[in-house]
Enzyme design. Structure first.
Site, PDB file in Angstrom:
ATOM      1  N   ARG A   1      -7.762   2.173  -3.235  1.00  0.00           N
ATOM      2  CA  ARG A   1      -8.622   2.052  -2.051  1.00  0.00           C
ATOM      3  C   ARG A   1      -9.389   3.345  -1.780  1.00  0.00           C
ATOM      4  O   ARG A   1      -8.797   4.433  -1.759  1.00  0.00           O
ATOM      5  CB  ARG A   1      -7.787   1.698  -0.814  1.00  0.00           C
ATOM      6  CG  ARG A   1      -8.675   1.456   0.388  1.00  0.00           C
ATOM      7  CD  ARG A   1      -7.988   0.883   1.605  1.00  0.00           C
ATOM      8  NE  ARG A   1      -8.927  -0.005   2.282  1.00  0.00           N
ATOM      9  CZ  ARG A   1      -8.874  -0.352   3.553  1.00  0.00           C
ATOM     10  NH1 ARG A   1      -7.892   0.069   4.319  1.00  0.00           N
ATOM     11  NH2 ARG A   1      -9.774  -1.140   4.081  1.00  0.00           N
TER      12      ARG A   1
ATOM     13  N   GLY B   1      -9.325  -7.187   8.235  1.00  0.00           N
ATOM     14  CA  GLY B   1      -8.261  -6.483   8.943  1.00  0.00           C
ATOM     15  C   GLY B   1      -7.957  -7.153  10.262  1.00  0.00           C
ATOM     16  O   GLY B   1      -7.199  -8.134  10.322  1.00  0.00           O
TER      17      GLY B   1
ATOM     18  N   GLN C   1       0.839  -1.196   0.000  1.00  0.00           N
ATOM     19  CA  GLN C   1       0.000   0.000   0.000  1.00  0.00           C
ATOM     20  C   GLN C   1       0.878   1.252   0.000  1.00  0.00           C
ATOM     21  O   GLN C   1       1.676   1.461   0.922  1.00  0.00           O
ATOM     22  CB  GLN C   1      -0.936   0.013   1.209  1.00  0.00           C
ATOM     23  CG  GLN C   1      -2.019   1.082   1.032  1.00  0.00           C
ATOM     24  CD  GLN C   1      -2.918   1.245   2.236  1.00  0.00           C
ATOM     25  OE1 GLN C   1      -2.439   1.316   3.363  1.00  0.00           O
ATOM     26  NE2 GLN C   1      -4.219   1.337   2.003  1.00  0.00           N
TER      27      GLN C   1
ATOM     28  N   TYR D   1      -6.423  10.421   4.325  1.00  0.00           N
ATOM     29  CA  TYR D   1      -5.020  10.780   4.028  1.00  0.00           C
ATOM     30  C   TYR D   1      -4.939  11.630   2.747  1.00  0.00           C
ATOM     31  O   TYR D   1      -5.973  12.025   2.201  1.00  0.00           O
ATOM     32  CB  TYR D   1      -4.162   9.512   3.974  1.00  0.00           C
ATOM     33  CG  TYR D   1      -4.124   8.848   5.338  1.00  0.00           C
ATOM     34  CD1 TYR D   1      -3.563   9.517   6.432  1.00  0.00           C
ATOM     35  CD2 TYR D   1      -4.719   7.618   5.565  1.00  0.00           C
ATOM     36  CE1 TYR D   1      -3.574   8.953   7.698  1.00  0.00           C
ATOM     37  CE2 TYR D   1      -4.732   7.042   6.837  1.00  0.00           C
ATOM     38  CZ  TYR D   1      -4.151   7.724   7.907  1.00  0.00           C
ATOM     39  OH  TYR D   1      -4.175   7.181   9.164  1.00  0.00           O
TER      40      TYR D   1
HETATM   41  C1  LIG Z   1      -4.135  -1.637  13.533  1.00  0.00           C
HETATM   42  C2  LIG Z   1      -4.775  -1.101  12.284  1.00  0.00           C
HETATM   43  C3  LIG Z   1      -4.003  -0.442  11.349  1.00  0.00           C
HETATM   44  C4  LIG Z   1      -4.567   0.012  10.149  1.00  0.00           C
HETATM   45  N1  LIG Z   1      -3.774   0.589   9.207  1.00  0.00           N
HETATM   46  C5  LIG Z   1      -4.269   0.843   7.972  1.00  0.00           C
HETATM   47  C6  LIG Z   1      -3.395   1.226   6.913  1.00  0.00           C
HETATM   48  O1  LIG Z   1      -2.168   1.323   7.042  1.00  0.00           O
HETATM   49  N2  LIG Z   1      -3.977   1.489   5.705  1.00  0.00           N
HETATM   50  C7  LIG Z   1      -5.322   1.386   5.496  1.00  0.00           C
HETATM   51  O2  LIG Z   1      -5.796   1.643   4.381  1.00  0.00           O
HETATM   52  N3  LIG Z   1      -6.161   1.006   6.484  1.00  0.00           N
HETATM   53  C8  LIG Z   1      -5.659   0.702   7.696  1.00  0.00           C
HETATM   54  N4  LIG Z   1      -6.487   0.233   8.687  1.00  0.00           N
HETATM   55  C9  LIG Z   1      -7.897  -0.028   8.376  1.00  0.00           C
HETATM   56  C10 LIG Z   1      -8.088  -1.505   7.950  1.00  0.00           C
HETATM   57  O3  LIG Z   1      -7.512  -1.762   6.691  1.00  0.00           O
HETATM   58  C11 LIG Z   1      -9.587  -1.867   7.887  1.00  0.00           C
HETATM   59  O4  LIG Z   1     -10.210  -0.978   7.009  1.00  0.00           O
HETATM   60  C12 LIG Z   1     -10.275  -1.795   9.240  1.00  0.00           C
HETATM   61  O5  LIG Z   1      -9.519  -2.481  10.230  1.00  0.00           O
HETATM   62  C13 LIG Z   1     -11.683  -2.395   9.187  1.00  0.00           C
HETATM   63  O6  LIG Z   1     -11.620  -3.757   8.790  1.00  0.00           O
HETATM   64  P1  LIG Z   1     -11.803  -4.935   9.899  1.00  0.00           P
HETATM   65  O7  LIG Z   1     -13.130  -4.693  10.541  1.00  0.00           O
HETATM   66  O8  LIG Z   1     -11.775  -6.215   9.096  1.00  0.00           O
HETATM   67  O9  LIG Z   1     -10.685  -4.816  10.878  1.00  0.00           O
HETATM   68  C14 LIG Z   1      -5.944  -0.179   9.910  1.00  0.00           C
HETATM   69  C15 LIG Z   1      -6.732  -0.818  10.887  1.00  0.00           C
HETATM   70  C16 LIG Z   1      -6.158  -1.291  12.052  1.00  0.00           C
HETATM   71  C17 LIG Z   1      -7.015  -2.023  13.044  1.00  0.00           C
END
Ligand SMILES: Cc1cc2nc3c(=O)[nH]c(=O)nc-3n(C[C@H](O)[C@H](O)[C@H](O)COP(=O)(O)O)c2cc1C
Length: 369
Positions: free
Chosen positions: A229, A322, A102, A182
């Protein structure tokens, strides 16, 4: 549920054959605790453990020094970083997996501490009113510097360079991080972009930088290895305030993405409850599946059942998980076995070292004891 589960079916994406539709969502883990912010053995182990995913999308990785906004996030602009990532891609490929990186620029979600006292860059000089997690703890964000046209040209070049480096590091492709408040998202939204030049005002102008980034990246890698994304209904978090123009802007962006032969479009369902906001969309997959013609991956708060259903209903081709991937390195095998999932520990999401990173057990390891 049997192994006829929709999530477990292979999928052809461009020229890649992915073994399932259980993808790993990009997640910042802040483990690149070294002066070069380069990935090293610990990253290699973490991603290797999760290589049964149909497609790993790495944590956001800054494309330049000015693109950083959090401690210990890895970059993809220096030789050291490329060498570090080579270990990661080799490990994932050895396990038969696929991995995209990413590409990230945080824009105003940063702090002068990261930039030798200089201001972070953004489309307009508007403070997001957020906290930035610096090496000295949480600090208030500041009013960023409005980007000049030169800054914009340089940023597009940095995205292109990041993609070139990603190819050298052995990645199967890149995901452009134009989501979650962002830099690129800051351009899309009229509340964070009040420019009066060719990058502000109309929907087309606010969306322009994304297409320029894609066009630049296309010069160094095949279009069908580029993912994008977006998080259309993001509101009230990451400094992002949606308004009446937000959804029409994403409608425009997503229909125009059909002009490209991208690897995929990665959409998130709303991160917060937006049902009381008349101008936002509560069901993103439902709205955009009919509009986007290519591979669509959906994310946010999915579990096995909901993941299978969204694919069966024809609303997405794959699901990005995630947090479940943080605590279940063998998430795919657990879905295959209809096994219980382990809970994640949010206290170790962003802490350095192995704890909460590479020490979650697989079902197999638990059985062996
Ligand atoms: C610890 C953490 C770090 C994350 N870092 C990013 C990231 O670097 N880039 C991004 O697009 N989304 C990031 N997210 C968002 C996740 O990609 C995802 O959209 C979010 O966790 C919801 O999905 P989930 O319910 O399956 O966890 C992050 C989420 C978490 C929990």
């Amino acid at each position: 549920m049997t192994n006829q589960q929709a999530l477990l079916q292979p999928i052809k994406m461009g020229d890649l054959e992915l073994k399932n539709r259980v993808w790993m969502a990009p997640m910042t883990r802040s483990r690149a605790a070294n002066p070069e912010t380069k990935p090293f053995e610990i990253h290699e182990e973490y991603y290797r453990q999760r290589a049964s995913s149909g497609l790993i999308i790495t944590e956001g990785s800054q494309i330049s020094e000015i693109g950083v906004g959090y401690i210990n996030t890895p970059g993809i602009y220096s030789t050291d970083q490329v060498e570090g990532w080579k270990k990661v891609t080799r490990a994932v490929h050895e396990e038969g997996g696929h991995i995209f990186i990413q590409l990230w620029h945080v824009g105003r979600i940063s702090h002068p501490d990261f930039h030798n006292g200089e201001l972070p860059l953004a489309p307009s000089a508007i403070n997001p009113g957020e906290k930035s997690y610096t090496y000295q703890g949480f600090k208030d964000t500041v009013t960023p510097k409005e980007m000049t046209l030169e800054d914009i040209t340089q940023t597009i070049e940095d995205f292109k360079n990041g993609a070139k480096n990603a190819m050298e590091a052995g990645f199967d492709g890149v995901e452009i991080h134009s989501s979650n408040g962002y830099l690129l998202h800051q351009f899309f939204n009229a509340t964070s972009n009040t420019r009066t030049d060719e990058y502000g005002g109309s929907v087309e102008n606010r969306a322009k930088i994304l297409f320029q980034v894609i066009d630049a990246i296309k010069e160094v890698m095949p279009e069908n290895r580029i993912g994008v994304r977006l998080n259309p209904s993001l509101n009230g978090v990451f400094g992002m305030e949606a308004d009446e123009e937000t959804i029409p802007t994403f409608d425009y962006i997503i229909s125009k993405l059909n002009d490209y032969n991208l690897a995929y479009l990665h959409l998130s369902e709303p991160f917060t409850d937006v049902s009381a906001i008349p101008f936002l969309v509560t069901n993103i997959a439902k709205r955009y599946r009919p509009i986007y013609k290519g591979t669509l991956v959906i994310n946010s708060a999915f579990d096995q059942e909901k993941g299978n259903k969204v694919i069966e209903d024809g609303l997405a081709d794959a699901v990005a998980f995630g947090k479940p991937f943080i605590s279940n390195p063998d998430l795919v095998e657990r879905f295959e076995a209809n096994a219980e999932l382990a809970d994640w520990d949010k206290d170790t999401f962003y802490t350095p070292g192995e704890k909460g990173y590479t020490d979650y057990a697989t079902l197999e390891e638990i059985k062996v004891g």
